[in-house]
Design an enzyme around this catalytic site. Structure first.
Site, PDB file in Angstrom:
ATOM      1  N   GLU A   1      59.525  38.388  42.013  1.00 55.26           N
ATOM      2  CA  GLU A   1      59.659  36.932  42.194  1.00 55.26           C
ATOM      3  C   GLU A   1      58.484  36.280  41.502  1.00 55.26           C
ATOM      4  O   GLU A   1      57.344  36.422  41.942  1.00 55.26           O
ATOM      5  CB  GLU A   1      59.715  36.587  43.689  1.00 55.26           C
ATOM      6  CG  GLU A   1      60.965  37.122  44.377  1.00 55.26           C
ATOM      7  CD  GLU A   1      62.263  36.712  43.704  1.00 55.26           C
ATOM      8  OE1 GLU A   1      62.339  35.605  43.137  1.00 55.26           O
ATOM      9  OE2 GLU A   1      63.214  37.511  43.705  1.00 55.26           O
TER      10      GLU A   1
ATOM     11  N   CYS B   1      55.292  28.015  43.946  1.00 49.08           N
ATOM     12  CA  CYS B   1      56.116  28.408  42.808  1.00 49.08           C
ATOM     13  C   CYS B   1      57.245  27.409  42.625  1.00 49.08           C
ATOM     14  O   CYS B   1      57.756  27.219  41.538  1.00 49.08           O
ATOM     15  CB  CYS B   1      56.670  29.804  43.026  1.00 49.08           C
ATOM     16  SG  CYS B   1      57.499  29.964  44.592  1.00 49.08           S
TER      17      CYS B   1
HETATM   18  P1  NAD Z   1      49.018  36.787  40.205  1.00 51.26           P
HETATM   19  O1  NAD Z   1      50.138  37.279  39.376  1.00 51.26           O
HETATM   20  O2  NAD Z   1      47.740  36.476  39.534  1.00 51.26           O
HETATM   21  O3  NAD Z   1      48.665  37.847  41.340  1.00 51.26           O
HETATM   22  C1  NAD Z   1      49.648  38.334  42.242  1.00 51.26           C
HETATM   23  C2  NAD Z   1      49.189  39.661  42.787  1.00 51.26           C
HETATM   24  O4  NAD Z   1      49.153  40.611  41.726  1.00 51.26           O
HETATM   25  C3  NAD Z   1      47.789  39.654  43.394  1.00 51.26           C
HETATM   26  O5  NAD Z   1      47.809  40.400  44.581  1.00 51.26           O
HETATM   27  C4  NAD Z   1      46.954  40.336  42.316  1.00 51.26           C
HETATM   28  O6  NAD Z   1      45.814  40.960  42.831  1.00 51.26           O
HETATM   29  C5  NAD Z   1      47.946  41.350  41.791  1.00 51.26           C
HETATM   30  N1  NAD Z   1      47.658  41.920  40.462  1.00 51.26           N
HETATM   31  C6  NAD Z   1      46.882  41.434  39.477  1.00 51.26           C
HETATM   32  N2  NAD Z   1      46.911  42.280  38.415  1.00 51.26           N
HETATM   33  C7  NAD Z   1      47.729  43.308  38.719  1.00 51.26           C
HETATM   34  C8  NAD Z   1      48.189  44.471  38.034  1.00 51.26           C
HETATM   35  N3  NAD Z   1      47.810  44.774  36.797  1.00 51.26           N
HETATM   36  N4  NAD Z   1      49.039  45.290  38.664  1.00 51.26           N
HETATM   37  C9  NAD Z   1      49.468  45.003  39.912  1.00 51.26           C
HETATM   38  N5  NAD Z   1      49.070  43.922  40.616  1.00 51.26           N
HETATM   39  C10 NAD Z   1      48.217  43.077  40.028  1.00 51.26           C
HETATM   40  O7  NAD Z   1      49.566  35.522  41.008  1.00 51.26           O
HETATM   41  P2  NAD Z   1      48.801  34.600  42.054  1.00 51.26           P
HETATM   42  O8  NAD Z   1      47.824  33.750  41.331  1.00 51.26           O
HETATM   43  O9  NAD Z   1      48.354  35.384  43.232  1.00 51.26           O
HETATM   44  O10 NAD Z   1      50.014  33.695  42.593  1.00 51.26           O
HETATM   45  C11 NAD Z   1      50.514  32.617  41.898  1.00 51.26           C
HETATM   46  C12 NAD Z   1      51.749  32.995  41.091  1.00 51.26           C
HETATM   47  O11 NAD Z   1      52.752  33.507  41.950  1.00 51.26           O
HETATM   48  C13 NAD Z   1      52.384  31.798  40.398  1.00 51.26           C
HETATM   49  O12 NAD Z   1      52.810  32.193  39.121  1.00 51.26           O
HETATM   50  C14 NAD Z   1      53.572  31.482  41.284  1.00 51.26           C
HETATM   51  O13 NAD Z   1      54.607  30.778  40.636  1.00 51.26           O
HETATM   52  C15 NAD Z   1      53.992  32.849  41.719  1.00 51.26           C
HETATM   53  N6  NAD Z   1      54.774  32.809  42.960  1.00 51.26           N
HETATM   54  C16 NAD Z   1      56.118  33.047  42.890  1.00 51.26           C
HETATM   55  C17 NAD Z   1      56.902  32.967  44.045  1.00 51.26           C
HETATM   56  C18 NAD Z   1      58.377  33.225  44.013  1.00 51.26           C
HETATM   57  O14 NAD Z   1      58.970  33.419  45.075  1.00 51.26           O
HETATM   58  N7  NAD Z   1      59.018  33.245  42.854  1.00 51.26           N
HETATM   59  C19 NAD Z   1      56.287  32.667  45.258  1.00 51.26           C
HETATM   60  C20 NAD Z   1      54.913  32.452  45.291  1.00 51.26           C
HETATM   61  C21 NAD Z   1      54.166  32.526  44.134  1.00 51.26           C
END
Ligand code: NAD
Length: 523
Positions: free
Chosen positions: A291, A325
């Site tokens: 997501e 999001c």
């Molecule tokens: P992010 O992608 O920076 O981080 C998400 C998670 O991924 C964190 O726990 C982070 O530590 C981890 N991560 C980072 N690098 C990684 C790697 N190489 N491998 C595995 N995990 C890794 O996102 P964020 O800043 O925490 O959240 C905001 C983003 O999430 C926005 O893009 C938002 O649109 C999206 N979001 C989507 C939904 C949905 O339901 N579609 C809901 C909430 C947030």
């Protein structure tokens, strides 16, 4: 079969009532006395495991304040946690579905009792105001209640339909996948974190969960509730850590069976790639449930109820500072009503109060220095791509408190191909588009790679029906705000680059974490 009343979403708290505000403030004081400053360890096989390195969670509205710390898992912890989870899986997969569901219901009961504490933590750790925190904890409870009930339909052989065939018994068995990894974002650090682990667990999987780097305290609080509710050791392995350090180890591990991820497109695509590469000793194709981000648009046409459209736009854009999001980052207005609608949106947004989550301000600070830098950079890019109608500044402090404060910003007359039209900013920055007519508005709406949420404010039946068919989003809203999906009511998930459309809080969500076996016996 668990004997419980039909699922009903939690009611939201009415903060116009003085007693509710007072109760919230008491919870803030309790959390400050009992939780702020607390340290959360890893939990592996039911044991607390600490590390030399500590991840520090800061108050975004007052960055001099440490809200709490967590341990930081290493790759060795990942190996240990995955191995332990597979051991636990041997027992957990044999539990009755209803017994597993009861653990979710027990966790829900505990969270209901501690609802205000969970809210207060998020006001301090994430800068959520009272209503934003309240709806999130309501959603977290809803996930537990909804998934506990949904699990029942996968409980028995034959619960999925097959056609009768002479001389044989045929049927489908649902079976859990095994050990999964859950990686969650900071913006719904209670609800998404909890929903993403509770769903696979209730149907018999064991989970290794990594909360977001900036939200360790609320994640530790929630993990403790799940364990208090009775999850056996190893079913939930709690592994706070830096995504950049342990992410690949979790998703690329040969014994990881599936990955459930919510976060940004770049990280999601990286995970997709790592998961696709088969490792020595791996005997399955990993399943990924993704997501991701959005560039969500609201269209307002000349037939719309203007006051309702303005309210919808302001709520969708600036609730939790646009850090959803589903937040509206694009407002598309048909030329005939552009000046009136945009003028009113700017006026209304200009009245939003700025402050801390604890003060219950409309607009608070964004989550981190990293987010602050990125969003303020986009404010500058936007100023070159359109006309700044509101805000445009990132003061970085408010009322003498250093924090990641950014002004709500509206940029008018933006081109559909501009950077601020195409790239997710994830903050309080809105690009506004002047559409020639309805068709042009719909074209603009569909002109990004994303497809998460979208909305139309219109009183034309033909146009609403056309949007139903042509607006490329997973969650489409008419004549209301485009945020605030309710579990079971508006199953949530996006198309295109916004994700695999798994529809969290929907009737088939749990099947993402199961596989089917067809068994035939000839008599
Ligand atoms: P992010 O992608 O920076 O981080 C998400 C998670 O991924 C964190 O726990 C982070 O530590 C981890 N991560 C980072 N690098 C990684 C790697 N190489 N491998 C595995 N995990 C890794 O996102 P964020 O800043 O925490 O959240 C905001 C983003 O999430 C926005 O893009 C938002 O649109 C999206 N979001 C989507 C939904 C949905 O339901 N579609 C809901 C909430 C947030």
């Amino acid at each position: 079969m668990i004997r419980v009343q039909e699922y009903r979403p939690q009611a939201f708290t009415d903060f116009t009532k003085e007693e509710n505000v007072k109760a919230y403030q008491e919870a803030l004081a309790k959390v400050r006395a009992e939780i702020v400053g607390k340290h959360y360890t890893l939990i592996i096989d039911g044991q607390k495991v600490d590390t030399a390195e500590r991840m520090v969670s800061l108050n975004p509205c007052d960055t001099d304040e440490v809200v709490g710390t967590t341990a930081a898992a290493t790759k060795e912890h990942v190996d240990q946690a995955i191995a332990g989870a597979w051991k636990a899986f041997e027992g957990w997969k044999k539990w009755d579905m209803d017994a597993r569901a009861r653990i979710l219901l027990k966790a829900s009961a505990i969270l209901k009792r501690r609802r205000l504490e969970a809210c207060a933590i998020m006001s301090i750790e994430a800068g959520k105001n009272y209503a934003e925190a309240d709806v999130e904890v309501a959603e977290a409870i809803d996930f537990l209640e909804y998934y506990a009930r949904s699990a029942m339909k996968y409980a028995h052989f034959g619960s999925a339909e097959t056609t009768w065939f002479e001389g044989e018994e045929n049927g489908l068995m649902w079976i859990p996948l095994g050990v999964g990894v859950s990686i969650s974002p900071w913006n719904f650090p209670a609800a998404i974190f909890l929903g993403m682990l509770a769903a696979p667990i209730v149907v018999g999987n064991c989970m290794v969960v990594k909360p977001a780097d900036n939200a360790g305290v609320i994640a530790g609080f929630i993990a403790d509730i799940m364990l208090e509710a009775g999850l056996p050791a190893g079913v939930l392995q709690f592994l706070p850590g830096h995504g950049s350090e342990i992410g690949d180890a979790m998703t690329g591990h040969p014994k990881t069976r599936f990955i459930t991820f919510t976060g940004s497109v770049p990280v999601g695509l990286r995970i997709h790639e790592v998961a696709a590469k088969v490792q020595p000793g791996q005997k399955w194709i990993k399943r990924t449930v993704m997501e991701l981000g959005g560039k969500d648009a609201l269209i307002v046409d000349e037939t719309a109820d203007i006051e309702n459209a303005v309210t919808s736009a302001v709520q969708s854009a600036f609730g939790f500072n646009g850090q959803k999001c589903s937040a509206m980052s694009r407002l598309i207005v048909v030329d005939d009503v552009y000046d009136e609608v945009v003028g009113k949106v700017v006026e209304r947004a200009g009245k939003l109060t700025m402050g801390t989550g604890e003060e219950n301000a409309n607009v608070t600070a964004v989550i981190s220095q990293k987010a602050f830098k990125s969003i303020s950079e986009y404010q500058k890019v936007g100023a070159g791509e359109g006309k700044v109608l509101l805000g445009g500044e990132a003061p970085g402090e408010h009322n003498g408190k250093k924090g990641n404060y950014i002004q709500p910003t509206i940029i008018g007359d933006v081109d559909r191909n501009a950077r601020i039209s195409q790239e997710e900013i994830f903050g309080p920055v809105v690009a506004v588009f002047r559409a020639k007519d309805w068709q042009d508005a719909l074209d603009i709406a569909n002109s990004t790679v994303y497809g998460l949420t979208g909305g139309v404010c219109s009183n034309s039946r033909e146009r609403l029906e056309e949007a139903r068919e042509k607006f490329e989003v997973g969650n489409l809203y008419f004549n209301r705000k485009i945020t605030g999906a309710i579990v079971g009511v508006q199953p949530f998930g996006g198309y295109n680059m916004s994700g695999t459309d798994s529809k969290a809080g929907g009737p088939d969500y749990l099947s993402n974490f199961m596989q089917l076996k067809t068994v035939t016996e000839r008599w």
